[in-house]
Design a protein around this motif. Sequence first.
Motif, PDB file in Angstrom:
ATOM      1  N   THR A 119       0.842  -1.202   0.000  1.00  0.00           N
ATOM      2  CA  THR A 119       0.000   0.000   0.000  1.00  0.00           C
ATOM      3  C   THR A 119       0.876   1.250   0.000  1.00  0.00           C
ATOM      4  OG1 THR A 119      -0.138  -0.152   2.424  1.00  0.00           O
ATOM      5  CG2 THR A 119      -1.987  -1.026   1.168  1.00  0.00           C
ATOM      6  N   ASP A 124      -2.416   6.726  -3.098  1.00  0.00           N
ATOM      7  CA  ASP A 124      -3.722   6.055  -3.220  1.00  0.00           C
ATOM      8  C   ASP A 124      -3.630   4.859  -4.156  1.00  0.00           C
ATOM      9  OD1 ASP A 124      -4.596   8.130  -1.596  1.00  0.00           O
ATOM     10  OD2 ASP A 124      -5.452   9.272  -3.257  1.00  0.00           O
ATOM     11  N   VAL A 142      -6.574   2.415  -5.649  1.00  0.00           N
ATOM     12  CA  VAL A 142      -7.515   1.965  -4.623  1.00  0.00           C
ATOM     13  C   VAL A 142      -8.142   3.207  -3.989  1.00  0.00           C
ATOM     14  CG1 VAL A 142      -6.458  -0.295  -4.223  1.00  0.00           C
ATOM     15  CG2 VAL A 142      -5.581   1.705  -2.993  1.00  0.00           C
ATOM     16  N   GLY A 143      -8.602   3.100  -2.754  1.00  0.00           N
ATOM     17  CA  GLY A 143      -9.201   4.246  -2.085  1.00  0.00           C
ATOM     18  C   GLY A 143      -8.151   5.231  -1.604  1.00  0.00           C
ATOM     19  N   PRO A 146      -4.484   4.420   1.494  1.00  0.00           N
ATOM     20  CA  PRO A 146      -4.495   3.005   1.878  1.00  0.00           C
ATOM     21  C   PRO A 146      -3.381   2.697   2.876  1.00  0.00           C
ATOM     22  CG  PRO A 146      -3.473   3.277  -0.266  1.00  0.00           C
ATOM     23  CD  PRO A 146      -4.008   4.629   0.118  1.00  0.00           C
ATOM     24  N   ASN A 162      -8.663   1.579   3.390  1.00  0.00           N
ATOM     25  CA  ASN A 162      -8.414   2.945   2.907  1.00  0.00           C
ATOM     26  C   ASN A 162      -8.872   3.939   3.975  1.00  0.00           C
ATOM     27  OD1 ASN A 162      -7.631   1.968   0.219  1.00  0.00           O
ATOM     28  ND2 ASN A 162      -9.801   1.467  -0.005  1.00  0.00           N
ATOM     29  N   THR A 167     -13.249   3.078   3.211  1.00  0.00           N
ATOM     30  CA  THR A 167     -13.615   1.919   2.403  1.00  0.00           C
ATOM     31  C   THR A 167     -12.559   0.835   2.542  1.00  0.00           C
ATOM     32  OG1 THR A 167     -12.450   2.775   0.447  1.00  0.00           O
ATOM     33  CG2 THR A 167     -14.813   3.289   0.634  1.00  0.00           C
ATOM     34  N   SER A 169     -10.881  -1.913  -0.177  1.00  0.00           N
ATOM     35  CA  SER A 169     -10.789  -2.338  -1.576  1.00  0.00           C
ATOM     36  C   SER A 169     -10.467  -3.828  -1.640  1.00  0.00           C
ATOM     37  CB  SER A 169      -9.686  -1.560  -2.315  1.00  0.00           C
ATOM     38  OG  SER A 169      -9.990  -0.192  -2.381  1.00  0.00           O
ATOM     39  N   ILE A 171      -8.973  -6.791  -4.086  1.00  0.00           N
ATOM     40  CA  ILE A 171      -8.157  -7.019  -5.274  1.00  0.00           C
ATOM     41  C   ILE A 171      -8.114  -8.506  -5.572  1.00  0.00           C
ATOM     42  CG2 ILE A 171      -5.829  -6.832  -6.245  1.00  0.00           C
ATOM     43  CD1 ILE A 171      -5.378  -4.461  -4.305  1.00  0.00           C
ATOM     44  N   VAL A 178      -8.791  -4.536  -9.237  1.00  0.00           N
ATOM     45  CA  VAL A 178      -9.693  -4.205  -8.132  1.00  0.00           C
ATOM     46  C   VAL A 178     -11.094  -4.653  -8.526  1.00  0.00           C
ATOM     47  CG1 VAL A 178     -10.663  -2.353  -6.732  1.00  0.00           C
ATOM     48  CG2 VAL A 178      -8.259  -2.254  -7.435  1.00  0.00           C
ATOM     49  N   GLU A 181     -15.401  -2.806  -3.681  1.00  0.00           N
ATOM     50  CA  GLU A 181     -15.122  -1.838  -2.624  1.00  0.00           C
ATOM     51  C   GLU A 181     -16.258  -1.900  -1.621  1.00  0.00           C
ATOM     52  OE1 GLU A 181     -13.140   2.246  -3.125  1.00  0.00           O
ATOM     53  OE2 GLU A 181     -15.281   2.695  -3.062  1.00  0.00           O
TER      54      GLU A 181
END
Length: 199
Positions: A119, A124, A142-143, A146, A162, A167, A169, A171, A178, A181
């Motif tokens: 991450t 992001d 992602v959100g 993260p 995130n 949220t 995410s 994967i 992704v 969510e």
Amino acid sequence: ARIWVLDARTLGVLRMLETGSAPAGLSVSGDGRWLASADRDSDQVSIYALEGLTLHRRPTVGTRPFGLRFAPDGRLFVANVGTNDVTVIDPQSGETLATVAVGERPYGVAFARGRAFVTNQYADTVSVIDLAGLAVIETLDVGEYPEGIDTTSDGTTVVVANWFSNTVSLIDAATMTVVGEIETADGPRAFCTFIQQRN
């Protein structure tokens, strides 16, 4: 700075292990040989032999290491938030095997399908590192902000918390896409272990 080692049954203190300054993340190797501490303000990692609870190595890594985790093959991956890279270490020798550039402010590491997923807080994104070649092969959006990351127990899904977008995410580990969510309560960020429920 210290790590306190507790008896799991009584919660009594067994030993205190000296670390570098501001120890952050902790990880235990899958074979139970090693314990590693990311010593954030010392730009190093402390590696202890679990048998005997003794200091084994203290290699230097990038700036401000935070999240770290042992790969299934035993190598130690360390996310350095200050230098935007991941240091890969052989815990036995303490040797740096590679330094892999990732996104801005890498925070957490998880493993699935022969890959490391990292991450990147400020970007992001999640960087995907091939474990054979030790190079980034994909970067996923992602959100916002993260942080925490892990895989489901069956290894099929990587789950990312995130913090700023509230949220999680999802994967697909095989396709590196992704696929979903989930909205959460305010401020999800912790490292977690996820359980895959089967219907």
